[in-house]
Design an enzyme around this catalytic site. Sequence first.
Site, PDB file in Angstrom:
ATOM      1  N   TYR A 175      -0.062  -8.342   5.236  1.00  0.00           N
ATOM      2  CA  TYR A 175      -0.724  -7.938   4.044  1.00  0.00           C
ATOM      3  C   TYR A 175       0.272  -8.539   2.980  1.00  0.00           C
ATOM      4  CZ  TYR A 175      -2.376  -5.268  -0.219  1.00  0.00           C
ATOM      5  OH  TYR A 175      -2.755  -4.989  -1.139  1.00  0.00           O
ATOM      6  N   TRP A 185       0.346 -10.621  -1.371  1.00  0.00           N
ATOM      7  CA  TRP A 185      -0.299 -11.338  -2.510  1.00  0.00           C
ATOM      8  C   TRP A 185      -0.021 -12.824  -2.357  1.00  0.00           C
ATOM      9  CZ3 TRP A 185      -2.097 -10.052  -7.992  1.00  0.00           C
ATOM     10  CH2 TRP A 185      -2.691  -9.070  -8.146  1.00  0.00           C
TER      11      TRP A 185
HETATM   12  N1  LIG Z   1       5.709   3.213  -3.761  1.00  0.00           N
HETATM   13  C1  LIG Z   1       4.734   2.213  -3.957  1.00  0.00           C
HETATM   14  N2  LIG Z   1       4.465   1.192  -3.305  1.00  0.00           N
HETATM   15  C2  LIG Z   1       3.315   0.178  -3.317  1.00  0.00           C
HETATM   16  C3  LIG Z   1       2.639   0.541  -4.625  1.00  0.00           C
HETATM   17  C4  LIG Z   1       2.704   1.442  -5.573  1.00  0.00           C
HETATM   18  O1  LIG Z   1       2.039   1.767  -6.596  1.00  0.00           O
HETATM   19  N3  LIG Z   1       3.788   2.460  -5.196  1.00  0.00           N
HETATM   20  N4  LIG Z   1       1.693  -0.546  -4.796  1.00  0.00           N
HETATM   21  C5  LIG Z   1       1.261  -1.327  -3.575  1.00  0.00           C
HETATM   22  C6  LIG Z   1       0.290  -2.485  -3.952  1.00  0.00           C
HETATM   23  S1  LIG Z   1      -1.238  -1.971  -5.072  1.00  0.00           S
HETATM   24  C7  LIG Z   1       0.461  -3.644  -3.466  1.00  0.00           C
HETATM   25  S2  LIG Z   1      -0.798  -4.798  -3.695  1.00  0.00           S
HETATM   26  C8  LIG Z   1       1.590  -3.824  -2.673  1.00  0.00           C
HETATM   27  C9  LIG Z   1       2.054  -5.437  -3.056  1.00  0.00           C
HETATM   28  O2  LIG Z   1       2.946  -5.776  -1.832  1.00  0.00           O
HETATM   29  P1  LIG Z   1       3.109  -7.332  -1.542  1.00  0.00           P
HETATM   30  O3  LIG Z   1       1.882  -8.117  -1.988  1.00  0.00           O
HETATM   31  O4  LIG Z   1       3.664  -7.460  -0.131  1.00  0.00           O
HETATM   32  O5  LIG Z   1       4.334  -7.597  -2.642  1.00  0.00           O
HETATM   33  P2  LIG Z   1       4.888  -9.079  -3.001  1.00  0.00           P
HETATM   34  O6  LIG Z   1       6.247  -8.864  -3.575  1.00  0.00           O
HETATM   35  O7  LIG Z   1       3.630  -9.656  -4.070  1.00  0.00           O
HETATM   36  O8  LIG Z   1       5.007  -9.923  -1.822  1.00  0.00           O
HETATM   37  C10 LIG Z   1       4.694 -11.286  -1.638  1.00  0.00           C
HETATM   38  C11 LIG Z   1       5.614 -12.114  -0.812  1.00  0.00           C
HETATM   39  O9  LIG Z   1       5.109 -13.054  -0.619  1.00  0.00           O
HETATM   40  C12 LIG Z   1       6.057 -14.386  -0.728  1.00  0.00           C
HETATM   41  N5  LIG Z   1       5.545 -15.592  -1.201  1.00  0.00           N
HETATM   42  C13 LIG Z   1       4.711 -16.012  -2.196  1.00  0.00           C
HETATM   43  N6  LIG Z   1       4.105 -17.118  -1.995  1.00  0.00           N
HETATM   44  C14 LIG Z   1       4.242 -17.509  -0.686  1.00  0.00           C
HETATM   45  C15 LIG Z   1       3.818 -18.733  -0.050  1.00  0.00           C
HETATM   46  O10 LIG Z   1       3.163 -19.486  -0.445  1.00  0.00           O
HETATM   47  N7  LIG Z   1       4.014 -18.727   1.288  1.00  0.00           N
HETATM   48  C16 LIG Z   1       4.901 -17.628   1.998  1.00  0.00           C
HETATM   49  N8  LIG Z   1       5.087 -17.810   3.347  1.00  0.00           N
HETATM   50  N9  LIG Z   1       5.225 -16.525   1.086  1.00  0.00           N
HETATM   51  C17 LIG Z   1       4.931 -16.557   0.128  1.00  0.00           C
HETATM   52  C18 LIG Z   1       6.703 -13.837  -2.026  1.00  0.00           C
HETATM   53  O11 LIG Z   1       8.217 -14.442  -1.911  1.00  0.00           O
HETATM   54  C19 LIG Z   1       7.047 -12.306  -1.694  1.00  0.00           C
HETATM   55  O12 LIG Z   1       8.000 -11.964  -1.013  1.00  0.00           O
HETATM   56  O13 LIG Z   1       2.529  -2.952  -2.868  1.00  0.00           O
HETATM   57  C20 LIG Z   1       2.202  -1.486  -2.757  1.00  0.00           C
HETATM   58  N10 LIG Z   1       3.266  -0.629  -2.598  1.00  0.00           N
HETATM   59  N1  LIG Z   2       3.145  -6.615 -14.099  1.00  0.00           N
HETATM   60  C1  LIG Z   2       2.458  -6.249 -13.085  1.00  0.00           C
HETATM   61  N2  LIG Z   2       1.100  -6.040 -13.187  1.00  0.00           N
HETATM   62  C2  LIG Z   2       0.538  -5.621 -12.189  1.00  0.00           C
HETATM   63  C3  LIG Z   2       0.917  -5.426 -10.695  1.00  0.00           C
HETATM   64  C4  LIG Z   2       2.428  -5.683 -10.700  1.00  0.00           C
HETATM   65  O1  LIG Z   2       2.954  -5.726  -9.643  1.00  0.00           O
HETATM   66  N3  LIG Z   2       2.957  -6.179 -11.799  1.00  0.00           N
HETATM   67  N4  LIG Z   2       0.335  -5.191  -9.622  1.00  0.00           N
HETATM   68  C5  LIG Z   2      -1.220  -5.418  -9.635  1.00  0.00           C
HETATM   69  C6  LIG Z   2      -1.884  -4.678  -8.481  1.00  0.00           C
HETATM   70  S1  LIG Z   2      -1.631  -5.356  -6.913  1.00  0.00           S
HETATM   71  C7  LIG Z   2      -2.333  -3.429  -8.561  1.00  0.00           C
HETATM   72  S2  LIG Z   2      -3.209  -2.839  -7.393  1.00  0.00           S
HETATM   73  C8  LIG Z   2      -2.649  -2.860 -10.137  1.00  0.00           C
HETATM   74  C9  LIG Z   2      -2.410  -1.611  -9.988  1.00  0.00           C
HETATM   75  O2  LIG Z   2      -2.859  -0.782 -11.008  1.00  0.00           O
HETATM   76  P1  LIG Z   2      -2.750   0.848 -11.052  1.00  0.00           P
HETATM   77  O3  LIG Z   2      -2.656   1.336  -9.521  1.00  0.00           O
HETATM   78  O4  LIG Z   2      -3.458   1.588 -11.777  1.00  0.00           O
HETATM   79  O5  LIG Z   2      -1.082   0.604 -11.440  1.00  0.00           O
HETATM   80  P2  LIG Z   2       0.148   1.691 -11.745  1.00  0.00           P
HETATM   81  O6  LIG Z   2       1.166   0.989 -12.454  1.00  0.00           O
HETATM   82  O7  LIG Z   2       0.604   1.989 -10.422  1.00  0.00           O
HETATM   83  O8  LIG Z   2      -0.525   3.030 -12.153  1.00  0.00           O
HETATM   84  C10 LIG Z   2      -0.937   3.105 -13.684  1.00  0.00           C
HETATM   85  C11 LIG Z   2      -0.607   4.342 -14.375  1.00  0.00           C
HETATM   86  O9  LIG Z   2      -1.240   5.401 -13.795  1.00  0.00           O
HETATM   87  C12 LIG Z   2      -0.374   6.507 -14.027  1.00  0.00           C
HETATM   88  N5  LIG Z   2      -0.652   7.558 -12.772  1.00  0.00           N
HETATM   89  C13 LIG Z   2       0.024   7.691 -11.549  1.00  0.00           C
HETATM   90  N6  LIG Z   2      -0.078   8.740 -11.113  1.00  0.00           N
HETATM   91  C14 LIG Z   2      -1.174   9.342 -11.805  1.00  0.00           C
HETATM   92  C15 LIG Z   2      -1.856  10.651 -11.889  1.00  0.00           C
HETATM   93  O10 LIG Z   2      -1.865  11.299 -10.763  1.00  0.00           O
HETATM   94  N7  LIG Z   2      -2.824  10.906 -12.879  1.00  0.00           N
HETATM   95  C16 LIG Z   2      -2.790  10.294 -13.941  1.00  0.00           C
HETATM   96  N8  LIG Z   2      -3.687  10.502 -14.866  1.00  0.00           N
HETATM   97  N9  LIG Z   2      -2.179   8.928 -14.211  1.00  0.00           N
HETATM   98  C17 LIG Z   2      -1.175   8.690 -12.955  1.00  0.00           C
HETATM   99  C18 LIG Z   2       1.232   6.083 -13.955  1.00  0.00           C
HETATM  100  O11 LIG Z   2       1.852   6.641 -15.231  1.00  0.00           O
HETATM  101  C19 LIG Z   2       0.936   4.483 -14.166  1.00  0.00           C
HETATM  102  O12 LIG Z   2       1.863   3.917 -15.107  1.00  0.00           O
HETATM  103  O13 LIG Z   2      -1.701  -3.516 -10.935  1.00  0.00           O
HETATM  104  C20 LIG Z   2      -1.674  -4.843 -10.967  1.00  0.00           C
HETATM  105  N10 LIG Z   2      -0.985  -5.136 -12.158  1.00  0.00           N
HETATM  106 MO   LIG Z   3      -2.463  -3.976  -5.387  1.00  0.00          MO
END
Ligand SMILES: Nc1nc2c(c(=O)[nH]1)N[C@H]1C(S)=C(S)[C@@H](COP(=O)(O)OP(=O)(O)OC[C@H]3O[C@@H](n4cnc5c(=O)[nH]c(N)nc54)[C@H](O)[C@@H]3O)O[C@H]1N2
Ligand SMILES: Nc1nc2c(c(=O)[nH]1)N[C@H]1C(S)=C(S)[C@@H](COP(=O)(O)OP(=O)(O)OC[C@H]3O[C@@H](n4cnc5c(=O)[nH]c(N)nc54)[C@H](O)[C@@H]3O)O[C@H]1N2
Ligand SMILES: [Mo]
Length: 757
Positions: free
Chosen positions: A106, A108
């Site tokens: 998994y 991005w």
């Molecule tokens: N506590 C907590 N944990 C969360 C979340 C949260 O809200 N709270 N959010 C979750 C969500 S929504 C998501 S989507 C995940 C994201 O989790 P990930 O998608 O695993 O996070 P990234 O940091 O984007 O990791 C991408 C990695 O790919 C590498 N990379 C980039 N380009 C390339 C390439 O071309 N080739 C190779 N081989 N590597 C590359 C980058 O250096 C980086 O280390 O995290 C989740 N984890």
């Molecule tokens: N700059 C930046 N943008 C991103 C990402 C990133 O890594 N960096 N990640 C991207 C990815 S992979 C995803 S999936 C999306 C995720 O999008 P989201 O999952 O919506 O992102 P979060 O920032 O985790 O949450 C949004 C807000 O929800 C509020 N929140 C948390 N828990 C609760 C709750 O129980 N109730 C209510 N009412 N509010 C709550 C928090 O205050 C938080 O700031 O964002 C994307 N956008």
């Molecule tokens: Mo995500």
Amino acid sequence: MSFTSLHWGAYQPQVVDGELQAMVPVAWDKDPSPIGDSVVGAITSPTRIRRPAVRRSFLTGEGRPERRGQEPFVEVSWAVALDLVAGELQRVRHEHGNQAIFGGSYGWGSAGRFHHAQSQLHRFLNTLGGYVFSTDSYSLGAGRVLMPHIVGNMDWLLARHTSWSNLAEHCELFVAFGGLPHKNAQTSPGGASDHLLNEALENLSNAGVQFVNVSPLRDDLAGPAHNEWLPVRPGSDTALMLALAWVLVTENRHDQAFIARCTVGFERFAQYLLGELDGQPKTPGWAAALTDIPAAQITELARRMASKRTMINIAYSLQRSVHGEQPFWMTVTLAALLGQIGLPGGGFGLGYGCMNNTGSGRKAFSGPRFSQGSNKVKDFIPVARVTDMLLNPGAPFDYNGQQRHYPDIRLVYWAGGNIFHHHQDLNRLLEAWQKPQTIVVHEQYWTAQAKYADIVLPATTSLERNDIGSAASDRFMIAMHKAIEPVGESRDDYSIFADLAQRLGVAEAFTEGRDAEDWLRTIYEESRGRAGEFDIELPDYDRFWRDGLFEVQRPVEDRVLLKDFREDPEAHPLTTPSGRIELFSERIAGFGYADCPGHPVWLAKPVPTHALHLLSNQPRTRLHSQYDHGAYSRASKIQGREPLTLNPLDARARGIRDGDVIKVFNARGAFLAGAILSDGIRPGVVQIATGAWFDPLVHGAPGSLEKHGNPNVITHDIGASSLSQGCSAQTASVEVVKWQGELPPVTAFEPPVFDTL
Ligand SMILES: Nc1nc2c(c(=O)[nH]1)N[C@H]1C(S)=C(S)[C@@H](COP(=O)(O)OP(=O)(O)OC[C@H]3O[C@@H](n4cnc5c(=O)[nH]c(N)nc54)[C@H](O)[C@@H]3O)O[C@H]1N2
Ligand SMILES: Nc1nc2c(c(=O)[nH]1)N[C@H]1C(S)=C(S)[C@@H](COP(=O)(O)OP(=O)(O)OC[C@H]3O[C@@H](n4cnc5c(=O)[nH]c(N)nc54)[C@H](O)[C@@H]3O)O[C@H]1N2
Ligand SMILES: [Mo]
């Protein structure tokens, strides 16, 4: 003109004498993301992986998986590294079969359509006979599984969201659970070449739309003139929505005609709502105790919602929790009771503000695709059950009406993700990470994902290769011209896999005789046919490549989600079993899950073990863990640690001042962070962004203090429910204390120790 596309925007790289000097945002983007600045410098920093490297005792043949993360690496030639990887793949396939290879991988990765690391890996493993895969996502684990049962496929819905332009014209009240955080709308998977949220909010605000920000954080919604903050207790939104529904139904403000025509199951849900099933009517008074929102305010809001054209939006984060299906189901149910689904300016939204492209009103044309082939292995896991899988081979688990068993994994292959960023309860993961015999990782930087591998292969960044940038509903397709030479000995994931395929006798199946340049042309030309289905006429490849970009979709459609369905549910049925919106789902009820019954319910969360609720949300200064080592992210740190925001009342009670280093802990572990005091967070809640690179005091020792501020050291690794098994990152409680001891230096961005044999 040369452009490049990152998940957070399109830029023009400025290169002098082969060195990247600046990432200049494209001129048409009115709200470009500063995350681009971080690429400069970081790309050639000491954190970059320059040569293939192998963990010492893996190279000597001892193995010693328990030493992962603790040992020096030995740099080797590409030939040695590739022979080693090919040999391990052969050995594991021969001894245990392809079902012992986990290729879920998994993450991005980067934005280009061809050099998408995960797709490359999946295609490669498929040509070898398959791999154990993962389903759903960390983003929308619960939502993705729930929605097809009750409305429709999540991607189908996201591509059809009511456009911002329609909302500006018709919406009167915008109720946003989890707000509309500007920080998150910086990104969209595959590219965000034109940032929309600021302008959209401005237009809605100018049109007089009232906003309600239901969130523990005030800054989750900023900008609009009429903006009311309801500082809800995290995890309690379902109770709040039930009480809003109770007011609508008991005051006869619900739209009975819409409910009869377009939904099923209202009677069953209403029995529950009114307390006929459990003796507890879901009144505002009942909800006030759970949410900390006064009953009178709930009643007033319900009446206002019924009297105005109302959009109810929910952020993804609310479903990233135990029983995360419930707030999504209640959002749909509440909107159904209001009867405005399918009307201009009303209904529901799933994640406006979470990603840039949601609400753009543009067509969902996603551009070129690199085929992943087909997978002969049928074993899979819901993505967030990875630790469970590694710890419990053979054990049963529930998922979406099926009972399945965890496979027995011997080899883990990762490219384009960072599990030490994204997974919950990293100390538990560390134990599980000792189970596989072999871990292969392709990475650009010395993240923990790389440091905890056996064989590390250095990958190029998107600036070091040609690619095509294209994302669903984005405005431009970008010809991503290579801007600089590959750093060190790094190579494209594609050429790495092509060489491995050669060694394994499947070169023809993997490459079809093409190099990367041939593939770019091939997948682009193939996409022109699909573009035609969307009435998009793409120029030929040479023209596109010469121009550097193509404006795919300027005309913004005035779009209303589920308009056709509302107008004629018989002619445009949904893909649910009944063809209608399901307020009660016979199918889900039939699964018999106590943690996800047949209609939306309030289910108590696990009892908090500590006084403070931990929010670990998306970072403003980076994408997940990507470019945490860049200038923009590092400038935000406090004494080198990730900032954690807490309310002054909670801080005072603990003797914590702004700028202090604090220890954040619960039974699962502890990390250090830098304190920011703010009355923009409700008391009893602390917030820290995800993405600080995992940096324990002692590597490879589960339970060691994490020095840098990675919240996943203490989050809870349990499935949202038996239905989805989605990640539950937001369900965690902690305590914080001022850090008194000597401050250990942050070493997250340092490469590992290197050794020779
Ligand atoms: N506590 C907590 N944990 C969360 C979340 C949260 O809200 N709270 N959010 C979750 C969500 S929504 C998501 S989507 C995940 C994201 O989790 P990930 O998608 O695993 O996070 P990234 O940091 O984007 O990791 C991408 C990695 O790919 C590498 N990379 C980039 N380009 C390339 C390439 O071309 N080739 C190779 N081989 N590597 C590359 C980058 O250096 C980086 O280390 O995290 C989740 N984890
Ligand atoms: N700059 C930046 N943008 C991103 C990402 C990133 O890594 N960096 N990640 C991207 C990815 S992979 C995803 S999936 C999306 C995720 O999008 P989201 O999952 O919506 O992102 P979060 O920032 O985790 O949450 C949004 C807000 O929800 C509020 N929140 C948390 N828990 C609760 C709750 O129980 N109730 C209510 N009412 N509010 C709550 C928090 O205050 C938080 O700031 O964002 C994307 N956008
Ligand atoms: Mo995500």
